[in-house]
Design a protein around this motif. Structure first.
Motif, PDB file in Angstrom:
ATOM      1  N   MET A  65       3.471  -5.084   1.281  1.00  0.00           N
ATOM      2  CA  MET A  65       2.439  -5.562   2.041  1.00  0.00           C
ATOM      3  C   MET A  65       1.431  -4.328   2.311  1.00  0.00           C
ATOM      4  O   MET A  65       0.307  -4.565   2.082  1.00  0.00           O
ATOM      5  CB  MET A  65       2.668  -6.126   3.285  1.00  0.00           C
ATOM      6  N   ALA A  66       1.803  -3.118   2.491  1.00  0.00           N
ATOM      7  CA  ALA A  66       1.086  -1.878   2.536  1.00  0.00           C
ATOM      8  C   ALA A  66       0.436  -1.651   1.641  1.00  0.00           C
ATOM      9  O   ALA A  66      -0.785  -1.018   1.357  1.00  0.00           O
ATOM     10  CB  ALA A  66       1.846  -0.810   3.208  1.00  0.00           C
ATOM     11  N   HIS A  67       1.239  -1.682   0.377  1.00  0.00           N
ATOM     12  CA  HIS A  67       0.571  -1.481  -1.125  1.00  0.00           C
ATOM     13  C   HIS A  67      -0.723  -2.171  -1.184  1.00  0.00           C
ATOM     14  O   HIS A  67      -1.635  -2.171  -1.882  1.00  0.00           O
ATOM     15  CB  HIS A  67       1.663  -1.503  -2.192  1.00  0.00           C
ATOM     16  N   ARG A  68      -0.368  -3.677  -1.010  1.00  0.00           N
ATOM     17  CA  ARG A  68      -1.549  -4.744  -1.402  1.00  0.00           C
ATOM     18  C   ARG A  68      -2.427  -4.359  -0.314  1.00  0.00           C
ATOM     19  O   ARG A  68      -3.754  -4.432  -0.740  1.00  0.00           O
ATOM     20  CB  ARG A  68      -1.018  -5.995  -1.000  1.00  0.00           C
ATOM     21  N   ALA A  69      -2.330  -4.162   0.869  1.00  0.00           N
ATOM     22  CA  ALA A  69      -3.549  -3.735   2.050  1.00  0.00           C
ATOM     23  C   ALA A  69      -4.291  -2.607   1.211  1.00  0.00           C
ATOM     24  O   ALA A  69      -5.447  -2.324   1.534  1.00  0.00           O
ATOM     25  CB  ALA A  69      -3.133  -3.495   3.299  1.00  0.00           C
ATOM     26  N   ALA A  70      -3.482  -1.470   0.706  1.00  0.00           N
ATOM     27  CA  ALA A  70      -4.206  -0.467   0.139  1.00  0.00           C
ATOM     28  C   ALA A  70      -4.911  -0.770  -0.832  1.00  0.00           C
ATOM     29  O   ALA A  70      -6.298  -0.159  -1.036  1.00  0.00           O
ATOM     30  CB  ALA A  70      -3.217   0.882  -0.193  1.00  0.00           C
ATOM     31  N   GLN A  71      -4.540  -1.428  -1.906  1.00  0.00           N
ATOM     32  CA  GLN A  71      -5.335  -2.003  -3.080  1.00  0.00           C
ATOM     33  C   GLN A  71      -6.508  -2.597  -2.669  1.00  0.00           C
ATOM     34  O   GLN A  71      -7.489  -2.559  -3.085  1.00  0.00           O
ATOM     35  CB  GLN A  71      -4.455  -2.690  -3.867  1.00  0.00           C
ATOM     36  N   ALA A  72      -6.519  -3.515  -1.543  1.00  0.00           N
ATOM     37  CA  ALA A  72      -7.720  -4.196  -1.020  1.00  0.00           C
ATOM     38  C   ALA A  72      -8.794  -3.531  -0.710  1.00  0.00           C
ATOM     39  O   ALA A  72      -9.607  -3.875  -0.708  1.00  0.00           O
ATOM     40  CB  ALA A  72      -7.250  -5.349  -0.061  1.00  0.00           C
ATOM     41  N   ARG A  73      -8.230  -2.283  -0.266  1.00  0.00           N
ATOM     42  CA  ARG A  73      -9.275  -1.517   0.233  1.00  0.00           C
ATOM     43  C   ARG A  73      -9.823  -0.272  -0.607  1.00  0.00           C
ATOM     44  O   ARG A  73     -10.466   0.622  -0.431  1.00  0.00           O
ATOM     45  CB  ARG A  73      -8.858  -0.637   1.416  1.00  0.00           C
ATOM     46  N   GLY A  74      -9.294  -0.526  -1.955  1.00  0.00           N
ATOM     47  CA  GLY A  74      -9.590   0.469  -2.854  1.00  0.00           C
ATOM     48  C   GLY A  74      -8.942   1.889  -2.866  1.00  0.00           C
ATOM     49  O   GLY A  74      -9.108   2.860  -3.168  1.00  0.00           O
ATOM     50  N   ARG A  75      -7.704   1.792  -2.020  1.00  0.00           N
ATOM     51  CA  ARG A  75      -6.886   2.836  -1.703  1.00  0.00           C
ATOM     52  C   ARG A  75      -5.553   2.621  -2.677  1.00  0.00           C
ATOM     53  O   ARG A  75      -5.242   1.777  -3.253  1.00  0.00           O
ATOM     54  CB  ARG A  75      -6.650   3.020  -0.272  1.00  0.00           C
ATOM     55  N   ARG A  76      -4.750   3.915  -2.450  1.00  0.00           N
ATOM     56  CA  ARG A  76      -3.662   3.701  -3.259  1.00  0.00           C
ATOM     57  C   ARG A  76      -2.243   4.246  -2.337  1.00  0.00           C
ATOM     58  O   ARG A  76      -2.423   5.009  -1.163  1.00  0.00           O
ATOM     59  CB  ARG A  76      -3.426   4.814  -4.502  1.00  0.00           C
ATOM     60  N   LEU A  77      -1.195   3.440  -2.544  1.00  0.00           N
ATOM     61  CA  LEU A  77       0.041   4.065  -1.685  1.00  0.00           C
ATOM     62  C   LEU A  77       0.999   4.008  -2.782  1.00  0.00           C
ATOM     63  O   LEU A  77       1.349   3.382  -3.525  1.00  0.00           O
ATOM     64  CB  LEU A  77       0.469   2.798  -0.776  1.00  0.00           C
ATOM     65  N   HIS A  78       1.817   5.446  -2.653  1.00  0.00           N
ATOM     66  CA  HIS A  78       3.182   5.508  -3.529  1.00  0.00           C
ATOM     67  C   HIS A  78       4.240   5.988  -2.671  1.00  0.00           C
ATOM     68  O   HIS A  78       3.861   6.755  -1.595  1.00  0.00           O
ATOM     69  CB  HIS A  78       2.476   6.703  -4.537  1.00  0.00           C
ATOM     70  N   LEU A  79       5.287   5.834  -3.377  1.00  0.00           N
ATOM     71  CA  LEU A  79       6.347   6.274  -2.829  1.00  0.00           C
ATOM     72  C   LEU A  79       7.348   7.345  -3.576  1.00  0.00           C
ATOM     73  O   LEU A  79       7.182   7.108  -4.543  1.00  0.00           O
ATOM     74  CB  LEU A  79       7.653   5.187  -2.374  1.00  0.00           C
ATOM     75  N   VAL A  80       7.702   8.351  -2.821  1.00  0.00           N
ATOM     76  CA  VAL A  80       8.428   9.421  -3.583  1.00  0.00           C
ATOM     77  C   VAL A  80       9.671   9.964  -2.894  1.00  0.00           C
ATOM     78  O   VAL A  80       9.966   9.438  -1.583  1.00  0.00           O
ATOM     79  CB  VAL A  80       7.486  10.741  -3.579  1.00  0.00           C
ATOM     80  N   ASN A  81      10.533  10.435  -3.659  1.00  0.00           N
ATOM     81  CA  ASN A  81      11.574  11.178  -3.256  1.00  0.00           C
ATOM     82  C   ASN A  81      12.875   9.997  -2.821  1.00  0.00           C
ATOM     83  O   ASN A  81      13.756  10.408  -1.788  1.00  0.00           O
ATOM     84  CB  ASN A  81      11.398  12.200  -2.244  1.00  0.00           C
ATOM     85  N   ALA A  82      12.971   8.902  -3.162  1.00  0.00           N
ATOM     86  CA  ALA A  82      14.050   8.145  -2.937  1.00  0.00           C
ATOM     87  C   ALA A  82      15.317   8.311  -3.589  1.00  0.00           C
ATOM     88  O   ALA A  82      15.264   8.828  -4.707  1.00  0.00           O
ATOM     89  CB  ALA A  82      13.417   6.381  -3.166  1.00  0.00           C
ATOM     90  N   THR A  83      16.321   8.520  -2.990  1.00  0.00           N
ATOM     91  CA  THR A  83      17.608   8.677  -3.276  1.00  0.00           C
ATOM     92  C   THR A  83      18.596   7.583  -2.882  1.00  0.00           C
ATOM     93  O   THR A  83      18.612   6.789  -2.048  1.00  0.00           O
ATOM     94  CB  THR A  83      18.141  10.098  -3.044  1.00  0.00           C
ATOM     95  N   GLY A  84      19.941   7.878  -3.516  1.00  0.00           N
ATOM     96  CA  GLY A  84      20.812   6.930  -3.167  1.00  0.00           C
ATOM     97  C   GLY A  84      20.752   5.419  -3.063  1.00  0.00           C
ATOM     98  O   GLY A  84      20.085   4.811  -3.957  1.00  0.00           O
ATOM     99  N   VAL A  85      21.074   4.854  -2.156  1.00  0.00           N
ATOM    100  CA  VAL A  85      21.044   3.335  -1.687  1.00  0.00           C
ATOM    101  C   VAL A  85      19.542   2.982  -1.778  1.00  0.00           C
ATOM    102  O   VAL A  85      19.268   1.904  -2.277  1.00  0.00           O
ATOM    103  CB  VAL A  85      21.907   2.819  -0.623  1.00  0.00           C
ATOM    104  N   VAL A  86      18.706   3.701  -1.135  1.00  0.00           N
ATOM    105  CA  VAL A  86      17.386   3.591  -0.860  1.00  0.00           C
ATOM    106  C   VAL A  86      16.711   3.312  -2.354  1.00  0.00           C
ATOM    107  O   VAL A  86      15.943   2.501  -2.766  1.00  0.00           O
ATOM    108  CB  VAL A  86      16.817   4.748  -0.098  1.00  0.00           C
ATOM    109  N   ALA A  87      17.013   4.463  -3.271  1.00  0.00           N
ATOM    110  CA  ALA A  87      16.489   4.346  -4.686  1.00  0.00           C
ATOM    111  C   ALA A  87      17.056   3.076  -5.442  1.00  0.00           C
ATOM    112  O   ALA A  87      16.221   2.450  -6.126  1.00  0.00           O
ATOM    113  CB  ALA A  87      16.905   5.577  -5.250  1.00  0.00           C
ATOM    114  N   HIS A  88      18.241   2.574  -5.306  1.00  0.00           N
ATOM    115  CA  HIS A  88      18.764   1.753  -5.644  1.00  0.00           C
ATOM    116  C   HIS A  88      18.114   0.420  -5.343  1.00  0.00           C
ATOM    117  O   HIS A  88      17.770  -0.580  -6.299  1.00  0.00           O
ATOM    118  CB  HIS A  88      20.409   1.571  -5.548  1.00  0.00           C
TER     119      HIS A  88
END
Length: 108
Positions: A65-88
């Motif tokens: 939802m945050a990604h979509r809100a960013a896109q709607a405003r012409g902005r970008r949201l990215h996720l970095v450094n996920a590991t383990g169960v979170v990355a899975h």
């Protein structure tokens, strides 16, 4: 009680939201508020999952939802450094690919 923290650091043209602990339904409102504020404050938001140990479906939903809100405003949201169960979890749901920063290698 769930242990969770979302710390935001703003820089020129971007905000970094660093997550720590466990992100589940109990902290959804806190997580959503942090991401919403970051999207409003900066054209690029990096969500750093280095210290995130757990992410459930409510956390995945909040990221999308945050990604979509960013896109709607012409902005970008990215996720970095996920590991383990979170990355899975992010990989299985396809959200890892959705939020991958440009130029970062994808799954083979």
């Amino acid at each position: 009680m769930t242990q969770f923290e979302a710390r935001t650091a703003a820089g020129t043209g971007r905000a970094v939201v660093s997550l720590a602990g466990e992100c589940d339904l109990a902290v959804r409102d806190q997580f959503e508020a942090a991401l919403t504020a970051a999207v409003e404050a900066a054209p690029v938001v990096l969500v750093d999952a280095t210290e995130l140990r757990f992410l459930d479906s409510s956390g995945v939903h909040t990221l999308v939802m945050a990604h979509r809100a960013a896109q709607a405003r012409g902005r970008r949201l990215h996720l970095v450094n996920a590991t383990g169960v979170v990355a899975h979890v992010l990989a299985v749901t396809g959200v890892a690919d959705l939020l991958r920063p440009p130029g970062e290698p994808g799954r083979a």
